[in-house]
Scaffold this active site. Structure first.
Site, mmCIF file in Angstrom:
data_model
loop_
_atom_site.group_PDB
_atom_site.id
_atom_site.type_symbol
_atom_site.label_atom_id
_atom_site.label_comp_id
_atom_site.label_asym_id
_atom_site.label_seq_id
_atom_site.Cartn_x
_atom_site.Cartn_y
_atom_site.Cartn_z
ATOM 1 C CB SER A 5 -0.873 0.029 1.261
ATOM 2 O OG SER A 5 -1.475 1.302 1.423
ATOM 3 C CE1 TYR B 56 -3.824 -2.339 5.253
ATOM 4 C CE2 TYR B 56 -3.400 -0.046 4.696
ATOM 5 C CZ TYR B 56 -3.735 -1.325 4.305
ATOM 6 O OH TYR B 56 -3.975 -1.608 2.981
HETATM 7 P P1 NAP Z 1 -11.320 -6.276 0.306
HETATM 8 O O1 NAP Z 1 -12.205 -5.822 -0.763
HETATM 9 O O2 NAP Z 1 -11.741 -6.152 1.737
HETATM 10 O O3 NAP Z 1 -10.889 -7.792 0.013
HETATM 11 C C1 NAP Z 1 -10.046 -8.475 0.900
HETATM 12 C C2 NAP Z 1 -9.950 -9.916 0.473
HETATM 13 O O4 NAP Z 1 -9.171 -10.625 1.454
HETATM 14 C C3 NAP Z 1 -11.302 -10.598 0.405
HETATM 15 O O5 NAP Z 1 -11.333 -11.510 -0.663
HETATM 16 C C4 NAP Z 1 -11.386 -11.352 1.740
HETATM 17 O O6 NAP Z 1 -12.211 -12.470 1.545
HETATM 18 C C5 NAP Z 1 -9.923 -11.751 1.926
HETATM 19 N N1 NAP Z 1 -9.591 -12.000 3.312
HETATM 20 C C6 NAP Z 1 -9.721 -11.162 4.376
HETATM 21 N N2 NAP Z 1 -9.351 -11.771 5.503
HETATM 22 C C7 NAP Z 1 -8.963 -13.027 5.152
HETATM 23 C C8 NAP Z 1 -8.474 -14.148 5.858
HETATM 24 N N3 NAP Z 1 -8.337 -14.105 7.202
HETATM 25 N N4 NAP Z 1 -8.186 -15.264 5.197
HETATM 26 C C9 NAP Z 1 -8.348 -15.341 3.858
HETATM 27 N N5 NAP Z 1 -8.791 -14.314 3.109
HETATM 28 C C10 NAP Z 1 -9.099 -13.176 3.766
HETATM 29 O O7 NAP Z 1 -9.929 -5.515 0.227
HETATM 30 P P2 NAP Z 1 -9.094 -4.995 -1.039
HETATM 31 O O8 NAP Z 1 -9.208 -3.531 -1.039
HETATM 32 O O9 NAP Z 1 -9.390 -5.772 -2.245
HETATM 33 O O10 NAP Z 1 -7.651 -5.321 -0.470
HETATM 34 C C11 NAP Z 1 -6.787 -6.271 -1.057
HETATM 35 C C12 NAP Z 1 -5.371 -5.917 -0.667
HETATM 36 O O11 NAP Z 1 -5.072 -4.620 -1.155
HETATM 37 C C13 NAP Z 1 -5.148 -5.864 0.853
HETATM 38 O O12 NAP Z 1 -3.889 -6.423 1.155
HETATM 39 C C14 NAP Z 1 -5.142 -4.375 1.146
HETATM 40 O O13 NAP Z 1 -4.391 -4.054 2.292
HETATM 41 C C15 NAP Z 1 -4.529 -3.831 -0.134
HETATM 42 N N6 NAP Z 1 -4.809 -2.420 -0.395
HETATM 43 C C16 NAP Z 1 -6.087 -1.986 -0.606
HETATM 44 C C17 NAP Z 1 -6.310 -0.624 -0.833
HETATM 45 C C18 NAP Z 1 -7.684 -0.055 -1.048
HETATM 46 O O14 NAP Z 1 -7.834 1.183 -1.046
HETATM 47 N N7 NAP Z 1 -8.713 -0.885 -1.263
HETATM 48 C C19 NAP Z 1 -5.230 0.260 -0.884
HETATM 49 C C20 NAP Z 1 -3.958 -0.229 -0.673
HETATM 50 C C21 NAP Z 1 -3.753 -1.567 -0.453
HETATM 51 P P3 NAP Z 1 -13.088 -13.220 2.648
HETATM 52 O O15 NAP Z 1 -13.751 -12.173 3.492
HETATM 53 O O16 NAP Z 1 -13.992 -14.046 1.812
HETATM 54 O O17 NAP Z 1 -12.107 -14.044 3.401
#
Ligand code: NAP
Length: 279
Positions: free
Chosen positions: A155, A168
């Site tokens: 991130s 985080y």
């Molecule tokens: P999201 O929409 O909340 O998706 C998170 C994914 O991780 C979901 O598929 C969730 O599925 C899975 N997950 C969560 N806890 C888990 C666990 N204990 N075991 C297995 N799977 C798990 O988030 P996202 O925005 O796509 O984020 C994906 C990555 O991008 C993360 O690492 C986040 O830190 C990073 N990121 C996101 C942003 C942003 O603005 N969105 C910015 C920078 C970085 P289930 O609930 O089905 O398990």
């Protein structure tokens, strides 16, 4: 939080195409679901990992129907040591796996002074420990076969930890440092390693931390498909660090250049003069 046991829907094959299998964690929604779709469109078969069985199977079915690739759903809670060990075993034992996307992650918005210690530990366990263990499980096979790619989703908060929750940001700083160390160690072995630093991206993650992304200024928030497509362009270009929202690449080059310039100056027999007491 329920703790499903890691299960595969069908026997996972070693893949049907020349690109092999991509294992994507956190593929049930958000960034991971788009990676899964894009990688299948490129010709990868898939193993998708997440906890929510219905959502993961729906994503798998949609991608299978749209691309004709093999797509397996492996339900696992990566905060659960037994589930995590099964995914590690999949990575160790399936020689068809050629790409790992360490995407599953959680965030938080609480200031450190008000943060719940157990929730912070769970976040470190997922964002840092699971990502590390899965990577370490994948490396020996990738190295032995002389082929493999590891994409770690970090991130921009990894380089700006003063914003939002500090645990985080620190967890994502780990992902960046870990990826740089991996890239250095694996550069002679024909493996590709990339850390992706998204800025605010339109996914459900924001709802989970109580700040829906549609409450942010629209000019801050990138559509998730654009973020993933940009990250894959960075991968194709051979980047170790890809920052989709950063328009002025010279800023990163200067930052990284300053770090590299310090490299040979960080271990000396005498303290720097500014730390010497005037006697
Ligand atoms: P999201 O929409 O909340 O998706 C998170 C994914 O991780 C979901 O598929 C969730 O599925 C899975 N997950 C969560 N806890 C888990 C666990 N204990 N075991 C297995 N799977 C798990 O988030 P996202 O925005 O796509 O984020 C994906 C990555 O991008 C993360 O690492 C986040 O830190 C990073 N990121 C996101 C942003 C942003 O603005 N969105 C910015 C920078 C970085 P289930 O609930 O089905 O398990």
């Amino acid at each position: 939080m329920s703790t499903p046991s890691a299960t595969a829907t069908t026997t996972v094959s070693t893949g049907t195409g020349p690109l092999g299998i991509a294992l994507v964690t956190g593929a049930s929604t958000g960034i991971g679901a788009v990676y899964a779709e894009r990688l299948a469109q490129r010709g990868y078969d898939l193993i998708l990992v997440a906890r929510n069985e219905a959502r993961l199977r729906e994503v798998a079915q949609r991608i299978r129907a749209a691309t004709g690739r093999q797509v397996f759903a492996q339900i696992a809670d990566l905060n659960n040591a037994r589930d995590r060990a099964q995914i590690e075993e999949t990575l160790r034992s399936n020689p068809g796996i050629t790409l790992l996307v360490n995407n599953a992650g959680v965030a938080a918005s609480a200031p450190l002074g008000a943060a719940d210690a157990d929730a912070m530990e769970q976040m470190i366990d997922l964002n840092v420990t699971a990502l590390t263990r899965l990577t370490l499980a994948a490396i020996p096979g990738f190295t032995a076969r002389g082929k493999g790619t590891i994409i770690n989703i970090a991130s921009v908060l990894g380089i700006t930890p003063e914003i939002l929750n500090g645990v985080y940001g620190a967890s994502k700083a780990y992902v960046i440092a870990f990826t740089q160390a991996l890239a250095n160690e694996l550069k002679e072995k024909n493996l590709r390693v990339q850390a992706v630093l998204p800025g605010a991206t339109a996914t459900p993650l924001w709802d989970l931390i109580g700040v829906p992304h549609n409450t942010l200024p629209t000019e801050w928030v990138m559509p998730v498909e654009d973020m993933v497509d940009a990250a894959l362009t960075g991968l194709d270009a051979g980047e170790v660090i890809t920052i989709p929202p950063l328009h002025d690449k010279a800023l990163w080059d200067a930052y990284e250049g300053a770090r590299q310039a310090m490299r040979d100056k960080l271990s000396t027999s005498a303290p720097a003069p500014r730390y010497l007491r005037a006697s």
